[in-house]
Design a protein around this motif. Structure first.
Motif, PDB file in Angstrom:
ATOM      1  N   ASP A  78     -20.117  -2.031  -1.326  1.00 35.65           N
ATOM      2  CA  ASP A  78     -19.119  -0.620  -1.620  1.00 35.65           C
ATOM      3  C   ASP A  78     -18.762  -0.206  -0.074  1.00 35.65           C
ATOM      4  OD1 ASP A  78     -19.300  -0.581  -4.142  1.00 35.65           O
ATOM      5  OD2 ASP A  78     -20.954   1.026  -4.199  1.00 35.65           O
ATOM      6  N   ARG A 135       0.838  -1.110   0.021  1.00 34.77           N
ATOM      7  CA  ARG A 135      -0.136   0.122  -0.129  1.00 34.77           C
ATOM      8  C   ARG A 135       0.873   1.189  -0.036  1.00 34.77           C
ATOM      9  NH1 ARG A 135      -5.746  -1.352   0.313  1.00 34.77           N
ATOM     10  NH2 ARG A 135      -5.969  -3.456   1.315  1.00 34.77           N
ATOM     11  N   GLU A 147      -4.542   9.459   3.173  1.00 40.81           N
ATOM     12  CA  GLU A 147      -5.133   9.019   2.005  1.00 40.81           C
ATOM     13  C   GLU A 147      -4.451   7.790   1.326  1.00 40.81           C
ATOM     14  OE1 GLU A 147      -5.426  11.949  -1.034  1.00 40.81           O
ATOM     15  OE2 GLU A 147      -6.309  13.564   0.347  1.00 40.81           O
ATOM     16  N   GLU A 178     -16.087  -2.154   1.420  1.00 36.41           N
ATOM     17  CA  GLU A 178     -14.679  -1.738   0.809  1.00 36.41           C
ATOM     18  C   GLU A 178     -14.222  -0.228   1.473  1.00 36.41           C
ATOM     19  OE1 GLU A 178     -12.390  -0.777  -3.575  1.00 36.41           O
ATOM     20  OE2 GLU A 178     -14.417  -1.269  -3.450  1.00 36.41           O
ATOM     21  N   ILE A 179     -15.277   0.570   1.595  1.00 37.28           N
ATOM     22  CA  ILE A 179     -14.693   1.749   2.269  1.00 37.28           C
ATOM     23  C   ILE A 179     -14.420   1.517   3.602  1.00 37.28           C
ATOM     24  CG2 ILE A 179     -15.994   3.932   3.188  1.00 37.28           C
ATOM     25  CD1 ILE A 179     -17.981   3.881   0.552  1.00 37.28           C
ATOM     26  N   SER A 224     -15.475  11.278   1.737  1.00 40.74           N
ATOM     27  CA  SER A 224     -15.035  10.582   0.335  1.00 40.74           C
ATOM     28  C   SER A 224     -14.517  11.804  -0.385  1.00 40.74           C
ATOM     29  CB  SER A 224     -16.130  10.019  -0.225  1.00 40.74           C
ATOM     30  OG  SER A 224     -16.043  10.181  -1.786  1.00 40.74           O
ATOM     31  N   ILE A 265     -10.783   0.361   3.818  1.00 45.31           N
ATOM     32  CA  ILE A 265      -9.729   1.276   3.450  1.00 45.31           C
ATOM     33  C   ILE A 265      -9.710   2.255   4.780  1.00 45.31           C
ATOM     34  CG2 ILE A 265      -9.158   3.278   2.208  1.00 45.31           C
ATOM     35  CD1 ILE A 265     -10.604   1.565  -0.170  1.00 45.31           C
ATOM     36  N   THR A 270      -4.732   5.205  -4.098  1.00 44.34           N
ATOM     37  CA  THR A 270      -5.502   4.501  -5.231  1.00 44.34           C
ATOM     38  C   THR A 270      -6.929   4.491  -4.628  1.00 44.34           C
ATOM     39  OG1 THR A 270      -5.227   2.272  -4.098  1.00 44.34           O
ATOM     40  CG2 THR A 270      -3.770   2.839  -5.987  1.00 44.34           C
ATOM     41  N   SER A 271      -7.252   5.149  -3.775  1.00 51.92           N
ATOM     42  CA  SER A 271      -8.747   5.185  -3.291  1.00 51.92           C
ATOM     43  C   SER A 271      -9.119   6.542  -3.073  1.00 51.92           C
ATOM     44  CB  SER A 271      -8.780   4.605  -1.991  1.00 51.92           C
ATOM     45  OG  SER A 271      -9.989   4.680  -1.405  1.00 51.92           O
TER      46      SER A 271
END
Length: 288
Positions: A144, A6, A24, A147-148, A97, A151, A27-28
């Protein structure tokens, strides 16, 4: 969480590592913002403050208590907490986001699973009065959110708040080495990790040490009793949950309540010390 490389960047808008920090994954689109309580007013002037998101308030000794919430306007909600909340919190983490596409359904679901998973990991004391409101969530949106959450968990741990990281990886139970502390009749088990030594649930220690103790060691052990980490059973103490100590000696001191060298007190079933396995190996490599 999957183990792969990462790249994370941490931005200091004030140039102060103790101030606001923004983490951050390159890639997200997910961003985690750490906000000291005295800088909530500064955060409330940023674009992110007007977003829908979920958040964490950390307080207590060593920031080991967490309150988890969500809001349609993070700046307004955190300002309310800062002005009116009697809870002893000092740091907030806000999850947003970059594309401002989180909805109220997203954050209600994320709040709910965050409370559930934080309680399951049991690293922090979750002080929410309830488990949040989990709305009906279609499968694509739920995926979704998962996944959020993954991360956000990674970014939070990178900032020093591993709320959702298990103390011991149960998926590797067959591979891990168990260490034992049996000093003066204690019967404790532990696992050595990247963070320190984790004394395992069910480990037994001494209520009244048989050797020469120190007031600071008794006081430290009693704090764990007050917090419910250790309970008294007759003349012994029992760990009610897995508990992380930053040093092996801190762990053996809590078990035996006597000054000790944890590197030598903790041994494998065959009697090999923690020192012989880890520090001796380092010394051998240095000699070469």
């Amino acid at each position: 969480m999957s183990q792969r490389y990462r790249t994370i960047q941490i931005y200091l808008p004030n140039g102060d590592p103790t101030g606001i920090r923004i983490a951050e994954l390159t890639t997200s689109i997910i961003r985690v913002i750490e906000i000291p309580r005295n800088l909530v007013s500064q955060f409330s002037k940023t674009d992110e403050a007007n977003q829908v998101g979920f958040y964490f308030l950390f307080g207590g000794d060593n920031h080991n208590e967490v309150y988890i919430g969500q809001s349609g306007n993070l700046g307004s909600r955190l300002t309310q907490h800062s002005k009116n909340d009697d809870r002893d919190w000092e740091r907030a983490l806000a999850v947003v986001s970059l594309t401002n596409n989180l909805t109220q359904t997203h954050v209600l679901y994320l709040e709910s699973i965050s409370i559930e998973r934080a309680k399951s990991c049991d690293r922090y004391t979750v002080i929410n009065g309830n488990g949040g409101q989990r709305p009906h969530t279609p499968i694509p949106l739920r995926d979704d959110c998962d996944e959020i959450h993954e991360i956000a968990s990674l970014l939070m741990a990178t900032l020093g708040y591993p709320v959702f990281e298990p103390l011991v990886d149960d998926s590797k139970a067959e591979e891990r080495e168990i260490f034992y502390c049996t000093r003066s009749g204690a019967d404790a088990k532990a696992v050595y990790t990247n963070e320190g030594l984790v004394v395992l649930k069910g480990s037994r220690g001494l209520l009244n040490p048989t050797g020469k103790s120190r007031p600071d060691l008794i006081k430290a052990r009693d704090r764990l009793i007050e917090r419910g980490v250790i309970e008294v059973q007759g003349e012994t103490t029992v760990f009610t949950k897995d508990w992380l100590f930053s040093t092996p000696s801190g762990a053996s001191n809590a078990v035996a309540v006597m000054p000790s060298n944890g590197w030598r007190e903790w041994k494998t079933f065959k009697g090999v010390t923690l020192d012989e396995i880890y520090r001796a190996e380092i010394n051998q490599k240095a000699d070469h």
